[in-house]
Enzyme design. Structure first.
Site, short mmCIF file in Angstrom:
data_model
loop_
_atom_site.label_atom_id
_atom_site.label_comp_id
_atom_site.label_asym_id
_atom_site.label_seq_id
_atom_site.Cartn_x
_atom_site.Cartn_y
_atom_site.Cartn_z
N CYS A 1 -62.70 -119.26 -51.04
CA CYS A 1 -63.57 -118.10 -50.79
C CYS A 1 -64.74 -118.45 -49.86
O CYS A 1 -65.47 -117.56 -49.45
CB CYS A 1 -64.12 -117.57 -52.10
SG CYS A 1 -65.12 -118.80 -52.95
N CYS B 1 -62.98 -120.78 -58.84
CA CYS B 1 -64.45 -120.84 -58.83
C CYS B 1 -64.95 -122.03 -59.66
O CYS B 1 -65.95 -122.64 -59.32
CB CYS B 1 -65.05 -119.56 -59.40
SG CYS B 1 -64.32 -118.07 -58.69
FE1 FES Z 1 -66.18 -117.88 -54.58
FE2 FES Z 1 -65.98 -117.44 -57.14
S1 FES Z 1 -65.30 -116.17 -55.56
S2 FES Z 1 -66.84 -119.14 -56.16
#
Ligand code: FES
Length: 145
Positions: A33, A103
């Site tokens: 992400c 995450c």
């Molecule tokens: Fe990036 Fe959770 S979506 S750390």
């Protein structure tokens, strides 16, 4: 969707902040992400983690997992801190939704990056520790010049 423990650590994150002159600091990026996590460790002469702080540009699950991870490593030896994996952190939080498991990797990787930094500075040997893959601190330092 989130367990009570996740919500508690998200709403009241422990150990947020930074440490001056940390014994080890690790900054990692999440390949999935793009979010960022930094961990600061204060380690004494007996290789015990006396204090730990984190800062993140991550989502709520990243905040909760880092908060739990910092609680789990505090007071442990640097070798014991290697047992604080993302799996251990997820279990301590009573689970995370599958799409959020990546995450929790941020916390594990940032702790290991900070341990790596400490080991490089002091020559300490930590069994099983490898150079962190997603370490972006060196890159950051280059940018400052
Ligand atoms: Fe990036 Fe959770 S979506 S750390």
């Amino acid at each position: 969707m989130y367990t009570e423990k996740v919500m508690d650590h998200f709403e009241h994150p422990r150990n947020v902040g930074e440490l001056e002159n940390p014994s080890g600091m690790g900054t990692v990026g999440n390949a999935k992400c793009g979010d960022i996590m930094r961990i600061y460790l204060d380690i004494d002469d007996n290789q015990i983690i006396r204090d730990v702080k984190f800062k993140t540009f991550g989502c709520g699950a990243a905040v909760a997992t880092s908060s739990m991870a910092t609680e789990l490593v505090k007071g442990k030896s640097v070798q014991e801190a290697m047992e604080v994996t993302n799996k251990a952190v997820c279990e301590a939080l009573d689970g995370l939704p599958p799409v959020k498991v990546h995450c929790s990797l941020l916390a594990e990787e940032a702790i290991r990056a900070a341990l790596w930094d400490y080991a490089e500075k002091t020559g300490a040997v930590i069994q099983g520790l490898k150079r962190p893959k997603n370490d972006i601190s060196e890159h950051e330092e280059e940018e400052e010049y």
